[in-house]
Design a protein around this motif. Structure first.
Motif: not given
Length: 129
Positions: A53-54, A62-66, A77-78, A83-90
């Motif tokens: 995750g890091q 975020q990892i803690g939330e998961i 999963c959702a 989170l991954l969608s947001g990371r891709l945008k960043e």
């Protein structure tokens, strides 16, 4: 397994493991009669997840939330997709910023190749920038 063994098995340090524990990313393990932490073997997988995750650029929060979702019996999963969608945008934004910066530096560099350093006015720090 003891903390040193877990650190070796996961390629981390005991300090990192204690930090993960204090941050709530790992359940506090039971202690042996002599007071040593006694981690279950599946902790290796949890540490691997945290590190992956890091590596993907997720924050420890975020990892803690998961992990909290999974520990609560829910498939995260959702939430992970979100989170991954947001990371891709960043990342896309960072790449666009870097490309713009590269263009600026390329332009300045091109100018620097055409100007004579001797022609630099004494009241300027550098005419290239």
């Amino acid at each position: 397994m003891r903390i040193g063994e877990l650190a070796n098995a996961t390629g981390t340090t005991t300090k990192t493991l204690r930090f993960y524990e204090s941050a709530g990313l790992m359940p506090i393990p039971p202690r042996t009669s002599s007071g040593y932490r006694d981690y279950p073997s599946d902790t290796v997988h949890r540490i691997g997840f945290i590190r992956r995750g890091q590596s993907a650029g997720l924050t420890l929060a975020q990892i803690g939330e998961i992990l909290h979702n999974r520990d609560g019996g829910n498939a995260p999963c959702a939430h992970v997709q979100f989170l991954l969608s947001g990371r891709l945008k960043e990342l896309d934004d960072q790449i666009a910023d870097l490309l713009a910066l590269r263009e600026t530096v390329q332009s300045l560099h091109s100018v620097s190749l055409t100007v004579e350093p001797a022609a630099c006015a004494p009241n300027q720090v550098c005419q290239y920038i």
